[in-house]
Design an enzyme around this catalytic site. Structure first.
Site, PDB file in Angstrom:
ATOM      1  CB  SER A 253      -0.894  -0.024   1.231  1.00  9.33           C
ATOM      2  OG  SER A 253      -0.093   0.243   2.354  1.00  9.33           O
ATOM      3  CE  LYS A 254      -1.261   5.678  -3.270  1.00  9.11           C
ATOM      4  NZ  LYS A 254      -2.481   6.121  -3.827  1.00  9.11           N
ATOM      5  NE  ARG A 255       0.261   1.907   7.711  1.00 13.44           N
ATOM      6  CZ  ARG A 255      -0.701   1.025   7.964  1.00 13.44           C
ATOM      7  NH1 ARG A 255      -1.929   1.274   7.593  1.00 13.44           N
ATOM      8  NH2 ARG A 255      -0.420  -0.090   8.591  1.00 13.44           N
ATOM      9  CB  VAL A 266       6.138   2.873  -0.490  1.00 13.78           C
ATOM     10  CG1 VAL A 266       6.207   1.755   0.486  1.00 13.78           C
ATOM     11  CG2 VAL A 266       5.613   4.122   0.154  1.00 13.78           C
TER      12      VAL A 266
END
Ligand code: GLU
Length: 350
Positions: A253-255, A266
């Site tokens: 994900s973006k985390r 990321v």
């Protein structure tokens, strides 16, 4: 001797809505490698038809990130090319023309359902019920006389099967009844949806191979049906495997995931700011979903290009092995000339 391949036209088609994530970066990298391998072209196209989400700042960070990794495009918004413009919002009239063509041929239709009526359907947990697909000219005239706005919907065939030719998975066959009911092609403000714009552009730009993340696979049958409705030959689809987070449990994900107590990069901007060398990131991402060979972990761009073929891409989701990235980055840093080490390190400590 490497096999000679027909020059491919590939495109990277991001929506400039945020920073470039490593999933997108891997797609662009595979696009670029395939264009290089076949002696074809790599096209950059900006998919900004969703005006609410458009963020002009991110276009800059996007092109900066791609160039940092050494992925140069031969056609795109900033360099032009024979099939421009390469920004979808500048191609609005084209999409409108193609949508009208389908309406005239009875393959798409105007739908006058209001927002309030759609809301009622949603509340009742119902899909759109094709209520305006078979209107008589009189019924249509009456709705227009009410001053209702309309969208254009695609008339999805009610029966039959659709086959998606996918270079990674072979043929994917889908029952047309499982395709969402009559998706919107043109919105009431005349803007196309992603589905119409992507098909029209890939055709007009003569794209031969569509490399994109597996999350777009469910949209592919609809795209194949659109190609058929227009009477066009579909390109080869190449859906790239999902990238999983280091635990292997969920999609990246973006985390930022934490590995050994450290937050991992990321976005391409993270790699740039945190001291990673583009060669290391290139080497790492090239080996994510494709593999150079069973043993060799370190290879140059030229070596990867010489071997790369879309048919060798894996269909299996891969977990990101950040420890390998750290190790590769160390290998590439140690191989730098002392002067280059200085150039690389100075901005990081300034
Ligand atoms: N604009 C889509 C995205 O943001 C591209 C999907 C495709 O490549 O067809 O990922």
């Amino acid at each position: 001797m490497t096999e000679k391949l027909t020059p491919a036209r590939v495109r990277f088609a991001p929506s400039p809505t945020g920073h470039l994530h490593l999933g997108g970066l891997r797609t662009a990298l595979f696009d670029w490698m395939y264009a290089e391998r076949t002696g074809g072209q790599f096209v950059l196209r900006i998919e900004d038809t969703d005006q609410k989400r458009y963020n002009p700042e991110s276009l800059n960070s996007l092109t900066r990130g791609l160039r940092w990794l050494g992925l140069d495009w031969q056609e795109g918004p900033d360099v032009g090319g024979p099939y421009g413009p390469y920004v979808q919002s500048e191609r609005k009239a084209l999409y409108e023309q193609y949508a009208q063509q389908l309406v005239a041929e009875g393959k798409a239709y105007r739908c006058y359902t209001t927002e309030a009526e759609l809301e009622e359907l949603r509340k009742a947990n119902k899909e759109y019920d094709r209520r305006h697909r078979w209107l008589t000219p009189e019924q249509r005239a009456a709705l227009e006389a009410e001053g209702r706005a309309h969208v254009v919907r695609f008339a999805v065939p009610l029966e039959g099967l659709t086959t998606v030719p996918d270079a990674v998975r072979g043929s994917v066959v889908v029952d047309n009844q499982r395709i969402p009911v009559d998706p919107v092609l043109l919105k009431s403000d005349g803007m196309p949806t992603y589905h119409l714009a992507v098909v029209v552009d890939d055709h007009l730009m003569q794209i031969t191979h569509i490399l994109r993340g597996e999350e777009w696979l469910p949209s592919a049958p609809l795209h194949v049906l659109l190609y058929a409705a227009f009477g066009w030959e579909p390109p080869v689809f190449v859906h790239l495997p999902i990238i999983l987070d280091p635990s292997g449990k969920g999609k990246m994900s973006k985390r930022k995931p934490v590995v050994d107590g450290r937050e991992m990069p990321v976005f391409v901007s993270d790699f740039m700011q945190e001291g990673y060398l583009p060669e290391a990131v290139f080497n790492f991402l090239a080996n994510t979903g494709w593999s150079f060979d069973a043993e060799r972990e370190i290879f140059t761009r030229q070596e990867a290009i010489a071997r790369f073929d879309v048919k060798d891409i894996s269909a299996k989701a891969t977990a990101l092995d950040y420890k390998k990235l750290e190790w590769l980055n160390g290998v590439y840093i140690r191989a730098l000339e002392p002067a280059a080490v200085k150039t690389h390190l100075l901005p990081l400590v300034a």
